[in-house]
Every structure is written in structure tokens, then in C-alpha cells.
Design an enzyme around this catalytic site. Sequence first.
Site, PDB file in Angstrom:
ATOM      1  N   TYR A 139     -12.783   0.649   2.184  1.00 26.53           N
ATOM      2  CA  TYR A 139     -13.811  -0.388   2.138  1.00 26.53           C
ATOM      3  C   TYR A 139     -15.217   0.192   2.216  1.00 26.53           C
ATOM      4  O   TYR A 139     -16.160  -0.381   1.674  1.00 26.53           O
ATOM      5  CB  TYR A 139     -13.639  -1.359   3.318  1.00 26.53           C
ATOM      6  CG  TYR A 139     -12.614  -2.444   3.113  1.00 26.53           C
ATOM      7  CD1 TYR A 139     -11.270  -2.130   2.977  1.00 26.53           C
ATOM      8  CD2 TYR A 139     -12.983  -3.780   3.088  1.00 26.53           C
ATOM      9  CE1 TYR A 139     -10.324  -3.128   2.823  1.00 26.53           C
ATOM     10  CE2 TYR A 139     -12.047  -4.780   2.933  1.00 26.53           C
ATOM     11  CZ  TYR A 139     -10.719  -4.450   2.797  1.00 26.53           C
ATOM     12  OH  TYR A 139      -9.791  -5.448   2.649  1.00 26.53           O
ATOM     13  N   LYS A 185       0.324   6.510   5.889  1.00 30.00           N
ATOM     14  CA  LYS A 185       1.059   6.971   4.703  1.00 30.00           C
ATOM     15  C   LYS A 185       0.977   8.504   4.721  1.00 30.00           C
ATOM     16  O   LYS A 185       0.517   9.141   3.771  1.00 30.00           O
ATOM     17  CB  LYS A 185       0.425   6.345   3.442  1.00 30.00           C
ATOM     18  CG  LYS A 185       1.208   6.561   2.169  1.00 30.00           C
ATOM     19  CD  LYS A 185       2.495   5.759   2.094  1.00 30.00           C
ATOM     20  CE  LYS A 185       3.277   6.143   0.833  1.00 30.00           C
ATOM     21  NZ  LYS A 185       4.638   5.570   0.811  1.00 30.00           N
ATOM     22  N   ASP A 218       4.769   1.327   3.885  1.00 29.45           N
ATOM     23  CA  ASP A 218       5.772   0.599   3.087  1.00 29.45           C
ATOM     24  C   ASP A 218       6.959   0.188   3.973  1.00 29.45           C
ATOM     25  O   ASP A 218       7.480  -0.923   3.873  1.00 29.45           O
ATOM     26  CB  ASP A 218       6.221   1.405   1.853  1.00 29.45           C
ATOM     27  CG  ASP A 218       6.531   2.862   2.148  1.00 29.45           C
ATOM     28  OD1 ASP A 218       6.309   3.310   3.299  1.00 29.45           O
ATOM     29  OD2 ASP A 218       7.007   3.571   1.234  1.00 29.45           O
ATOM     30  N   ASP A 242      -5.435  -5.021   6.269  1.00 30.41           N
ATOM     31  CA  ASP A 242      -5.750  -6.223   5.494  1.00 30.41           C
ATOM     32  C   ASP A 242      -4.462  -6.788   4.895  1.00 30.41           C
ATOM     33  O   ASP A 242      -4.167  -7.984   5.001  1.00 30.41           O
ATOM     34  CB  ASP A 242      -6.752  -5.864   4.387  1.00 30.41           C
ATOM     35  CG  ASP A 242      -7.080  -7.071   3.522  1.00 30.41           C
ATOM     36  OD1 ASP A 242      -7.358  -8.146   4.092  1.00 30.41           O
ATOM     37  OD2 ASP A 242      -7.041  -6.948   2.283  1.00 30.41           O
ATOM     38  N   ASP A 246      -2.016 -10.272   6.315  1.00 27.44           N
ATOM     39  CA  ASP A 246      -1.676 -11.463   5.519  1.00 27.44           C
ATOM     40  C   ASP A 246      -0.162 -11.672   5.525  1.00 27.44           C
ATOM     41  O   ASP A 246       0.324 -12.795   5.614  1.00 27.44           O
ATOM     42  CB  ASP A 246      -2.145 -11.319   4.056  1.00 27.44           C
ATOM     43  CG  ASP A 246      -3.516 -11.957   3.833  1.00 27.44           C
ATOM     44  OD1 ASP A 246      -4.313 -11.988   4.787  1.00 27.44           O
ATOM     45  OD2 ASP A 246      -3.787 -12.406   2.697  1.00 27.44           O
TER      46      ASP A 246
HETATM   47  C1  IPM Z   1     -10.009 -10.434   5.468  1.00 26.90           C
HETATM   48  C2  IPM Z   1     -10.504 -10.700   4.076  1.00 26.90           C
HETATM   49  C3  IPM Z   1     -11.668  -9.777   3.774  1.00 26.90           C
HETATM   50  C4  IPM Z   1     -11.178  -8.356   3.882  1.00 26.90           C
HETATM   51  C5  IPM Z   1     -12.358 -10.028   2.427  1.00 26.90           C
HETATM   52  C6  IPM Z   1     -12.808 -11.459   2.275  1.00 26.90           C
HETATM   53  C7  IPM Z   1     -13.488  -9.075   2.182  1.00 26.90           C
HETATM   54  O1  IPM Z   1      -9.461 -10.557   3.162  1.00 26.90           O
HETATM   55  O2  IPM Z   1     -10.791 -10.621   6.422  1.00 26.90           O
HETATM   56  O3  IPM Z   1      -8.842 -10.056   5.642  1.00 26.90           O
HETATM   57  O4  IPM Z   1     -10.602  -7.813   2.920  1.00 26.90           O
HETATM   58  O5  IPM Z   1     -11.359  -7.751   4.939  1.00 26.90           O
HETATM   59 MN    MN Z   2      -7.507 -10.150   4.069  1.00 23.85          MN
END
Ligand code: IPM
Ligand code: MN
Length: 363
Positions: A139, A185, A218, A242, A246
Amino acid sequence: MQITVLPGDGIGPEVTAEAIRVVAAICKAGSIDFDYSIETIGGSALRGLGDALPEITVSRCLKSDAVLLGAVGDPEFDKNPRERRPEAGLLRLRSALGGFANLRPATAIAALADSSPLRPEVFAGTDLLIVRELLGGLYFGWPRGRKADEAFNTMRYRRSEIERCARIAFQAARIRKKRLTSVDKANVLEVSQLWREAVSRLSEEEFPDITVEHMYVDTCAMHLVTTPSRFDVILTENLFGDILSDEAAVLTGSLGMLASATIGGKVGLFEPVHGSAPEIAGKGVANPIGAIASAAMMFRYAFKNVAAAVAIEDAIADALSDGLRTTDIAAGGESVCTETMGREIADRAAARFLASRGNAASL
Ligand code: IPM
Ligand code: MN
């Protein structure tokens, strides 16, 4: 206490309004002084001021005790170059506030077992915390660039950046089940080899009481869906975190449920894990629980008010066990709108908080 609220894009304004409602209810119940100002970020700031993170937003945030953010992202700007996308505003904010450890808890809620994509017996008992490094890796790494037919990014970490984030993960494990899974990794990446080495050294020198395992990313992605209850604290770098967060979030029933806290910097940043969900924005159907649970984390980490945090978390659980559901967790059944969910949780949180203070006073 002074909070800066950044509603942002899509469903951000709807869900932060409910989080603020809950914060206000708690503060009223506990006679806590509280004040907030609303500033812009992301697509809404780009549209109004031509900048995804206006200077005034940064200075207000830096002067406040905590920042509560909704969501950032707007398809209108999808074709913009990186620096002129809404997300660039969020990344600049993260770096201005300086928080490097992003805590993302994911816990199985019995009332939502039907909404999880996993069989109830697989997900039951899951209670994990992802500690995502937030200011390094791909990032933020340099060099980075884009030509017409070639592009590159750099995954770069200094030992000190790994250590400071790992320390927070170890400390979190110490007050949980004392287990830490460090995800990397290292079979392919040098940066992961350093990561593994730094975490191992810290474990020997400072945290011998915590059981550490190292796992490839993975493998971790696979274990999250096959045996999520085996995890306690998961420590990982920015992009892996990230993605894994999710994945962990959706296992709980809905991405809309999950909260996050970013700590270690000048001012804490509290934001739900979900995105701006433009397809449902403005319809009053978004789930405000991720934002409300982020406000609970704000009380815990920024204001050191554990009783308020617990009151909010218990109020969320109460509302769910009373059968209240937004569409995303209704499994096709009856649902309530964003505002109703917010009001119901605010009432329960205030009552819980008052009761806990009453109990404390009578001890
Ligand atoms: C998160 C989001 C952000 C990230 C985006 C919106 C930049 O996906 O907070 O997980 O990738 O960190
Ligand atoms: Mn995210």
C-alpha cells in the site's frame, strides 16, 4: 471528548449516523461530555472540494480524541488515477494519524448461525482477532509506478515496523487465549522471511508466554473456512490482512457486522470493515452494526471506557437475539431499516450502561 466523524461515501453517512446515535445515547446515560464535528473524505470530498482528503479534515482529526469513519469509495471515480481516487484520501488519513495496527475482531454470533456461509458446527466457537499492519507493505512501499503496459509496486518492511505491530498483537493475545498465528508467504518472499524472523525473535525475547505458529497466507485462507475456531490472534501484513479480514468478516454472517480499530498513532481511527456499498446506498437498508461496533471499540481503545464498550457490544447481541435483522442478515425473513436497528441498539446500550453503573455504584 471530541470526535471527528467522517461519514464518507455510499452507505457511510447512513451507518455513521446510527453509530453517533448510539454514542450520544451512552454519553447521555453516563453524563459524559461529548461533542463531534462532521468532515468530508473520499468521493464526497473529491466532488465538493477536489481533494479526497481536504486539509481541514486532517487538522480537525489531529485535534480530536478519536476519528469515527463510515466508508470510502465511489464508482464515479473508478477511472481516476490513483491519487485522485476516494481511497487515496483514506490512505493519506491513515498515514497522517499514524496508527499502524488495525484490529479486526470476528466472532461467531449464535443468533446469526443461519446467515453464515459455513455450517453452524464449523463456525461455532470462532472468536478471532486479526491484527493487520496498516502503514506498510504494498500500500505504501516505494518505488511504485505505472507506464502504459507495465506497472509495479513494492512490498517493503523494516524490522522496526514489523516489531511495533507484532507487539500489539502479542499484547492482545496475552489477554485472550495466548495464541498467535503470524501469517506470511515466507516460502516465496524475502519480506516475509524478515517478518517471520522478527516475530520469532520478539516471541523469544518479550513474549515467551504466548504460543506462536507461523502460517502461509494461502493456508490461512483455507483454515479460515475449514477450521476458523482454531485461531486466536492472527498477525499479518497490510494486503494479506485486507484480504483475510474480508474473508473472516463474511463468515460471521455479513460483512456489515465487522468493526475495526486502528491504534498506535496520534489519534485512533475507528471504522467498519465493510466498504461503501454504492448499490444499496441511500435506501435505508444498510447494516449499521459494523459502524456501531466500531464506536464500541472507540470507547474501549480511545477513551479507555470498557463499561461503555461492553454495554454497546451487549446491546448489539441483545438486539440480534430479540430477532432484529437488517436485510443482509435476515436470511430472507423479516427485516428492519438502518435507522430502526440503530435506535433499538441505542436504547438497549443506554439501559445496559445505566445498569452497569448502578451495579458498580452499589458494590
Ligand atoms: C479496508 C478497505 C481499504 C483498504 C480500502 C477502501 C482502501 O478495503 O479498510 O479494508 O484496502 O485498506
Ligand atoms: Mn478491505
